[in-house]
Design a protein around this motif. Sequence first.
Motif, PDB file in Angstrom:
ATOM      1  N   VAL A  45       1.058   4.231   7.704  1.00  0.00           N
ATOM      2  CA  VAL A  45      -0.154   5.018   7.478  1.00  0.00           C
ATOM      3  C   VAL A  45      -1.248   4.506   8.412  1.00  0.00           C
ATOM      4  O   VAL A  45      -1.459   3.292   8.515  1.00  0.00           O
ATOM      5  CB  VAL A  45      -0.614   4.899   6.007  1.00  0.00           C
ATOM      6  N   PRO A  46      -1.952   5.401   9.109  1.00  0.00           N
ATOM      7  CA  PRO A  46      -3.016   4.973  10.026  1.00  0.00           C
ATOM      8  C   PRO A  46      -4.028   4.059   9.347  1.00  0.00           C
ATOM      9  O   PRO A  46      -4.331   4.199   8.160  1.00  0.00           O
ATOM     10  CB  PRO A  46      -3.657   6.301  10.455  1.00  0.00           C
ATOM     11  N   LYS A  47      -4.562   3.114  10.130  1.00  0.00           N
ATOM     12  CA  LYS A  47      -5.432   2.083   9.581  1.00  0.00           C
ATOM     13  C   LYS A  47      -6.762   2.626   9.072  1.00  0.00           C
ATOM     14  O   LYS A  47      -7.437   1.976   8.275  1.00  0.00           O
ATOM     15  CB  LYS A  47      -5.706   1.014  10.643  1.00  0.00           C
ATOM     16  N   GLY A  48      -7.160   3.800   9.453  1.00  0.00           N
ATOM     17  CA  GLY A  48      -8.468   4.316   9.049  1.00  0.00           C
ATOM     18  C   GLY A  48      -8.523   4.839   7.628  1.00  0.00           C
ATOM     19  O   GLY A  48      -9.582   5.324   7.193  1.00  0.00           O
ATOM     20  N   TYR A  49      -7.440   4.760   6.902  1.00  0.00           N
ATOM     21  CA  TYR A  49      -7.398   5.328   5.552  1.00  0.00           C
ATOM     22  C   TYR A  49      -7.176   4.239   4.507  1.00  0.00           C
ATOM     23  O   TYR A  49      -6.373   3.323   4.716  1.00  0.00           O
ATOM     24  CB  TYR A  49      -6.267   6.349   5.428  1.00  0.00           C
ATOM     25  N   ASP A  50      -7.879   4.374   3.379  1.00  0.00           N
ATOM     26  CA  ASP A  50      -7.538   3.561   2.218  1.00  0.00           C
ATOM     27  C   ASP A  50      -6.287   4.133   1.580  1.00  0.00           C
ATOM     28  O   ASP A  50      -5.993   5.323   1.706  1.00  0.00           O
ATOM     29  CB  ASP A  50      -8.686   3.562   1.203  1.00  0.00           C
ATOM     30  N   LEU A  51      -5.569   3.281   0.868  1.00  0.00           N
ATOM     31  CA  LEU A  51      -4.328   3.707   0.227  1.00  0.00           C
ATOM     32  C   LEU A  51      -4.431   3.471  -1.277  1.00  0.00           C
ATOM     33  O   LEU A  51      -4.631   2.336  -1.722  1.00  0.00           O
ATOM     34  CB  LEU A  51      -3.140   2.917   0.793  1.00  0.00           C
ATOM     35  N   HIS A  52      -4.310   4.555  -2.037  1.00  0.00           N
ATOM     36  CA  HIS A  52      -4.348   4.474  -3.496  1.00  0.00           C
ATOM     37  C   HIS A  52      -2.940   4.738  -4.008  1.00  0.00           C
ATOM     38  O   HIS A  52      -2.420   5.851  -3.892  1.00  0.00           O
ATOM     39  CB  HIS A  52      -5.340   5.483  -4.062  1.00  0.00           C
ATOM     40  N   LEU A  53      -2.310   3.714  -4.554  1.00  0.00           N
ATOM     41  CA  LEU A  53      -0.924   3.799  -4.991  1.00  0.00           C
ATOM     42  C   LEU A  53      -0.856   3.996  -6.502  1.00  0.00           C
ATOM     43  O   LEU A  53      -1.433   3.209  -7.267  1.00  0.00           O
ATOM     44  CB  LEU A  53      -0.153   2.528  -4.614  1.00  0.00           C
TER      45      LEU A  53
END
Length: 362
Positions: free
Chosen positions: A250-258
């Motif tokens: 996933v591109p680094k510019g995004y937060d990831l909500h799992l």
Amino acid sequence: MPGPSADPIELSSAERAVLEGWARRRKTAQALALRSRIVLACADGGTNSGVAAELGITRGTVAKWRERFAVDRLEGLSDEARPGAPRKVTDAQVEAVIARTLEEKPPNGDTHWTSRSMARASGLSQSTVSRMWRAFGLKPHLVETWKLSTDPLFVDNVRDVVGVYLDPPEKAIVLCVDEKSQVQALDRTAPVLPLMPGTPQRMTHDYVRHGTTSLFAALDPTSGSVIAQTFRRHRHQEFLRFLKLIDSSVPKGYDLHLVLDNYATHKTPAVKNWLLRHPRFHLHFTPTSASWMNLVERWFAELTTRKLRRSTHRSVVELEADIRRWINAWNKDPKPFVWAKTADEILETLAAYCQRINDSGQ
């Protein structure tokens, strides 16, 4: 004007309004709509022959309903009771069978009624009991299972997970993460017989096991695409490796909500330390015993139904390669998974169900 043998039809304003409503309303039975049009045409001065030609029916049909209306008015347009044997089963017998089905157990100690046991107990025929059950939608032979979460944070977790689904944070990607463990490489003991006209595909009931693998998957419900990896073991070490795969995919510019469950491997000290070093990861845990809230479970069902259930594999390597091919094909044409229920709707439904359980007296 009507012929000499035809009674003239005169309608009151109320009768005309009813007939016009029956003739126009889509849900009116077609037979009643036709009879209404016949009477309206006759009231407008049409002859039996003229009305028959206009509506594409016989002159006798027009004459019949003209006469019926002249004698009984609107009530005359309904069907008369058909001749036949009188009804043998009374309303009291029907009520007794339905009440007994719902409120009592069979006297022989069985857990549920069958049509035969109810027929013996009620003195009716098996076919009569079956017709009663069908009419009331009763299926004593079926049972459905359910489970309520005992998570003390159930309400908070429901609101948290549903909130992420329905209103995700800006510049963030929501991923539904879980593991499908113990996926078996199974081979049938005889060749699978192909589908033929009039004959379904056939395979032996018994099989040979060739090992297992675990599939880690992260579903993006917005696009339907999946990040997946198979591992031979199912520990926190494999979960950490999968988190690193997600991080690199996933591109680094995004937060990831799992969104994930409360499995122990998701909460080990090693996992927590790794998450502290990667602050763009945010975990949202579903309540215990509420895996239905994780949309990746629905994708696992697609994988099972469309690939695993009817496949044969002679090794774990072959199984893993087959799963990978299927996932690659899925990602070329993914299907979104849309969450529709709000948290309030879910909680209201569960509250109503709990109330039904309390009122059942069980």
